[in-house]
Design an enzyme around this catalytic site. Structure first.
Site, PDB file in Angstrom:
ATOM      1  N   THR A 140     -38.152   1.990  22.483  1.00 17.70           N
ATOM      2  CA  THR A 140     -37.235   1.680  21.380  1.00 17.70           C
ATOM      3  C   THR A 140     -38.082   1.126  20.229  1.00 17.70           C
ATOM      4  OG1 THR A 140     -36.830  -0.635  21.976  1.00 17.70           O
ATOM      5  CG2 THR A 140     -35.457   1.038  23.066  1.00 17.70           C
ATOM      6  N   ASP A 141     -37.443   0.915  19.092  1.00 15.74           N
ATOM      7  CA  ASP A 141     -38.189   0.362  17.952  1.00 15.74           C
ATOM      8  C   ASP A 141     -38.745  -1.025  18.259  1.00 15.74           C
ATOM      9  OD1 ASP A 141     -37.745   2.610  16.444  1.00 15.74           O
ATOM     10  OD2 ASP A 141     -35.970   1.803  15.429  1.00 15.74           O
ATOM     11  N   CYS A 142     -37.978  -1.809  18.989  1.00 16.16           N
ATOM     12  CA  CYS A 142     -38.445  -3.169  19.289  1.00 16.16           C
ATOM     13  C   CYS A 142     -39.247  -3.249  20.596  1.00 16.16           C
ATOM     14  CB  CYS A 142     -37.269  -4.147  19.327  1.00 16.16           C
ATOM     15  SG  CYS A 142     -35.859  -3.588  20.305  1.00 16.16           S
ATOM     16  N   TYR A 143     -39.106  -2.233  21.444  1.00 16.49           N
ATOM     17  CA  TYR A 143     -39.882  -2.156  22.684  1.00 16.49           C
ATOM     18  C   TYR A 143     -40.516  -0.767  22.768  1.00 16.49           C
ATOM     19  CZ  TYR A 143     -37.177  -6.280  24.057  1.00 16.49           C
ATOM     20  OH  TYR A 143     -36.599  -7.527  24.116  1.00 16.49           O
TER      21      TYR A 143
END
Length: 399
Positions: A140-143
């Protein structure tokens, strides 16, 4: 019922603080109650320590393994190729004690080898050994990271909590096998034609036999767990207080269970052992000790329980157990079970315990030492666990 002896948890803890508390283990309490009666025993004794040590399949570890760089939202996690459940949060996972290493066949076809699984990973972590952690994420964008692999020890983990949904069964059945073939079960190897019997309880030392109606044990009870300090966090799964009981109030079937938790970083592999059960798979052997505060003669009476007072049903694991038929082969006392042989259908059958009485007594003694040294105080439960609907002290307590 009006009790002649009344003590509070706070009063008992003050005695611990002053090193004046009288603490005995459950085995010692039997003779005290027999010789002095439960009223005098309640006046004399402040705490009875109990213990149990055996395989407890409904166990596992809630682990947080810190964030990688870049971060990963781990949806699949393995420790030494044993899969943990990753559907919790980014780097949280739950490792079940009975999870078997990938590609590891059941050992009934290889009686000379042993399975490796979640229970062994937990033991290895507590022992300080290196364990291979692998994690996969979907990105994901944050992970953004999709894969992570690293050798870790327990010191590298942010959190390692033993979190067990069902431990310390109050009682359990005796297992036999009436079929003409050997069977492999969680109750051990059962030989054909009722050639052996197995059982699993510390009997007179076991926590819930010394508090059969859960009068002092509940949410928040501080306990000995795997060599460290843990807590009862709820009634365990399958907790069933409304079962048939004998004249002393002791259940004849499994009855109560406890959900418990504790910090693995405090624990000792002397009291936590990965188990490989031939033909069944893996599990975890755990040591649990619970202090019973003797707040009145009711608790002194219950803590005077001995193996000759405790009964268990005999079940056929070859046919009746897997087919859910409630036929039993009678009741037997733990005194008879510990003698080494019992009579079933007119046949003398050797018995084998799956739990360790020796270790249970050692745990009760260790907990006793902690209390006498002022290192362990007892707690008043925030809430008692599920109670029996028909409990009446006068029906059972004879002082």
């Amino acid at each position: 019922m009006e009790f002649k002896v009344n003590k509070t948890i706070e009063e008992i803890n003050e005695k611990i603080k002053r090193r004046e508390a009288v603490v005995v283990n459950a085995k010692e309490m039997i003779d005290i109650v027999r010789k002095e009666g439960c009223i005098e025993a309640a006046k004399k004794v402040d705490i009875v320590t109990t213990g149990t040590f055996g395989t407890m399949c409904s166990s596992g570890a809630m682990i947080n393994f810190w964030h990688s760089k870049p971060k990963i939202k781990a949806s699949k996690v393995w420790f030494n190729d044993v899969e943990a459940y990753g559907g919790v949060a980014a780097v949280d996972c739950y490792l079940g004690a009975t999870a078997v290493k990938e590609g590891d066949p059941l050992n009934s076809v290889h009686p000379g080898r042993f399975n490796y699984g979640g229970g062994h990973v937990i033991e290895d972590l507590i022992a300080g050994k290196k364990v291979l952690l692998r994690a996969l994420g979907y990105g994901t964008d944050c992970y953004p990271s999709k894969e992570f692999e690293k050798e870790i020890t327990i010191a590298d983990l942010r959190d390692a909590t033993l979190l067990n949904p069902r431990n310390a069964y109050q009682n359990y059945s005796v297992a036999i096998n009436t079929t003409d073939k050997t069977i492999y079960t969680y109750m051990g190897v059962l030989k054909p034609n009722i050639s052996n019997a197995t059982y699993s309880s510390a009997g007179e030392l076991s926590p819930l036999f010394n508090d059969p109606f859960y009068r002092t044990i509940g949410i928040g009870t501080r306990i000995f767990l795997g060599g460290g300090i843990g807590y009862v966090i709820y009634q365990g799964t399958q907790h069933d207080p409304d079962v048939e009981r004998n004249e002393r109030g002791l259940p004849k079937s499994s009855a109560g269970t406890l959900a418990v938790a504790g910090d693995m970083k405090q624990m000792n592999t002397k009291y936590i052992k990965g188990a490989s059960i031939l033909g069944y798979g893996v599990s975890l052997s755990i040591g649990i000790g619970i202090p019973i505060p003797i707040i009145n003669e009711e608790m002194a009476f219950f803590c005077g329980v001995s193996d000759e007072d405790i009964q268990a049903y005999i079940y056929d694991y070859g046919y009746d157990y897997p087919n859910k038929i409630s036929k039993t082969y009678g009741l037997i006392t733990y005194k008879e079970l510990r003698s080494g042989t019992i009579m079933v259908n007119g046949k003398e059958v050797p018995t084998t315990p799956l739990s360790s009485y020796y270790m249970a007594l050692e745990i009760a003694e260790e907990l006793k030492k902690w209390i006498l040294d002022g290192k362990f105080y007892i707690t008043k439960p925030a809430c008692l666990i599920g109670q029996s609907s028909d409990y009446e002290p006068l029906k059972y307590v004879k002082c």
